[in-house]
Enzyme design. Structure first.
Site, PDB file in Angstrom:
ATOM      1  N   LYS A   1     -88.802 -22.899  19.674  1.00  0.00           N
ATOM      2  CA  LYS A   1     -89.211 -21.232  19.614  1.00  0.00           C
ATOM      3  C   LYS A   1     -89.883 -20.572  20.839  1.00  0.00           C
ATOM      4  CE  LYS A   1     -93.607 -21.691  18.716  1.00  0.00           C
ATOM      5  NZ  LYS A   1     -94.804 -21.255  19.654  1.00  0.00           N
TER       6      LYS A   1
ATOM      7  N   ASP B   1     -95.942 -23.687  12.198  1.00  0.00           N
ATOM      8  CA  ASP B   1     -94.621 -23.296  13.053  1.00  0.00           C
ATOM      9  C   ASP B   1     -93.432 -24.277  12.237  1.00  0.00           C
ATOM     10  OD1 ASP B   1     -96.112 -21.977  14.465  1.00  0.00           O
ATOM     11  OD2 ASP B   1     -95.814 -23.291  16.216  1.00  0.00           O
TER      12      ASP B   1
HETATM   13  O1  C5P Z   1    -100.740 -25.680  12.112  1.00  0.00           O
HETATM   14  P1  C5P Z   1    -100.920 -26.213  13.227  1.00  0.00           P
HETATM   15  O2  C5P Z   1    -101.013 -27.910  12.777  1.00  0.00           O
HETATM   16  O3  C5P Z   1     -99.647 -26.440  14.035  1.00  0.00           O
HETATM   17  O4  C5P Z   1    -101.858 -25.873  14.041  1.00  0.00           O
HETATM   18  C1  C5P Z   1    -102.390 -26.532  14.745  1.00  0.00           C
HETATM   19  C2  C5P Z   1    -103.813 -26.016  15.319  1.00  0.00           C
HETATM   20  O5  C5P Z   1    -103.782 -24.640  15.947  1.00  0.00           O
HETATM   21  C3  C5P Z   1    -104.825 -25.816  14.137  1.00  0.00           C
HETATM   22  O6  C5P Z   1    -105.660 -27.081  14.048  1.00  0.00           O
HETATM   23  C4  C5P Z   1    -105.625 -24.617  14.743  1.00  0.00           C
HETATM   24  O7  C5P Z   1    -106.734 -25.195  15.498  1.00  0.00           O
HETATM   25  C5  C5P Z   1    -104.646 -23.802  15.468  1.00  0.00           C
HETATM   26  N1  C5P Z   1    -104.312 -22.726  14.636  1.00  0.00           N
HETATM   27  C6  C5P Z   1    -104.920 -21.590  14.465  1.00  0.00           C
HETATM   28  N2  C5P Z   1    -104.631 -20.552  13.917  1.00  0.00           N
HETATM   29  C7  C5P Z   1    -103.196 -20.346  13.481  1.00  0.00           C
HETATM   30  C8  C5P Z   1    -102.386 -21.730  13.652  1.00  0.00           C
HETATM   31  C9  C5P Z   1    -102.825 -22.586  14.356  1.00  0.00           C
HETATM   32  O8  C5P Z   1    -106.186 -21.413  14.827  1.00  0.00           O
HETATM   33  N3  C5P Z   1    -102.636 -19.433  12.872  1.00  0.00           N
END
Ligand code: C5P
Length: 309
Positions: A11, A146
């Site tokens: 993406k 994601d």
């Molecule tokens: O959801 P995911 O594990 O992919 O997110 C990785 C990191 O990105 C999270 O631990 C956070 O630090 C950051 N993040 C965030 N806000 C979001 C998505 C991700 O701060 N909406």
């Protein structure tokens, strides 16, 4: 079936509006996701070992130029997704996962999330579970912000931490060039830098809102207007952590990209081109810029994780 292969797209974020840091450590977002034709493939196969009780229930291997950069431990997102799916059924299932990687690793194109989504679809099929897409979406959201979009594909707006999705209407095909950088950027680090830069500048995080100009450009298939409307609130943070990206973006703009931005948390840079032909020309012109490891062209939107063949 003894093996199922699923193809899953990368993406790019057409808009990434980042709100304040929440108590759970995430940020509220408006995240316009767009799936592009740069694919990983994940095959889930029944294991062949002689002594099944001794083996780990889920094995993983990675192939491709980028294979060395992908963790093959239990932290691998595809393994976590397959385990979460098995846990949901309350039974123990086994699978060997093979990931053929083309999506950059830690590149801001959701490659790890894509592999998780593909593993969910592949294991759902291999194990004959027949869970509907809504159930897979729920499991996906627990794995990462994601992952649900990698199941859905197309173009969609994500709210919450990015996991609540509404598909968007688009017209036509958009052509892209992606400049891959050496080494990845850690997503939590880039979000942290975004908070730090805002604090340093004394700017309060805005409430994220979707760009009406972007929605109109997508609806009308207006590539020039889309180029103008692209935005990423994480870009200043990615540039602060990786200053060489400014060169890459400038080179793309100089060579006629209709829009140039860091993809997600970076360090991949995305360039919008007027046509497939212009995308190829642009790719040839930016491939030798300092800090650019390689370039690929792709188009979008494309469907989400799909059983191949
Ligand atoms: O959801 P995911 O594990 O992919 O997110 C990785 C990191 O990105 C999270 O631990 C956070 O630090 C950051 N993040 C965030 N806000 C979001 C998505 C991700 O701060 N909406």
């Amino acid at each position: 079936m003894s093996a199922i292969t699923v193809r899953v797209p990368a993406k790019v974020n057409l808009q990434l509006a980042v709100g304040p840091l929440r108590e759970d450590g995430y940020h509220d977002l408006v995240n316009v996701f767009h799936a592009v034709s740069l694919f990983d493939e994940v095959t889930a196969a029944e294991p062949f070992d002689v002594n099944p009780s001794a083996a780990a229930p889920l094995g993983v291997r990675v192939e491709g130029d980028l294979a060395g950069e992908v963790p093959v431990s239990d932290d691998n997102l595809a393994v976590r997704a397959a385990r979460a799916l098995a846990d949901r059924t309350g039974r123990s299932y086994r699978a060997d996962l093979l990931i053929r990687k083309s999506i950059p690793v830690a590149g801001g194109m959701a490659g790890g999330s894509a592999d998780a989504a593909a593993a969910l679809v592949a294991c759902n099929e291999l194990w004959g579970l027949g869970l509907p897409r809504e159930d897979l979406m729920e499991i996906a959201a627990d794995i990462g912000s994601d992952v649900p979009f990698a199941l859905l594909g197309g173009t969609a707006v994500g709210t919450g931490r990015g996991e609540r999705l509404a598909p968007l209407e688009t017209a036509g095909v958009f052509h892209w060039v992606f400049a891959l950088a050496d080494g990845g950027l850690s997503t939590p680090r880039v979000y942290g830098e975004c908070d730090r830069l805002r604090e340093e500048a004394g700017v309060a995080a805005p409430t994220p809102a979707v760009s009406e100009a972007l929605l109109a450009a997508l609806r009308e298939g207006d590539v020039r207007a889309l180029g103008q409307a692209l935005s990423n609130d994480l870009q200043p943070a990615a540039l602060a952590l990786r200053p060489s990206l400014a060169n890459t973006l400038a080179a793309g703009r100089e060579h006629g990209a209709l829009g140039a931005l860091v993809s997600g948390s970076g360090p991949t840079c995305a360039f919008l081109a007027e046509s497939a032909e212009r995308a190829h020309e642009l790719a040839a012109l930016i491939k030798d810029v300092d800090g650019c490891r390689s370039v690929v062209t792709a188009s979008g939107p494309v469907p989400g994780a799909t059983v191949a063949g």
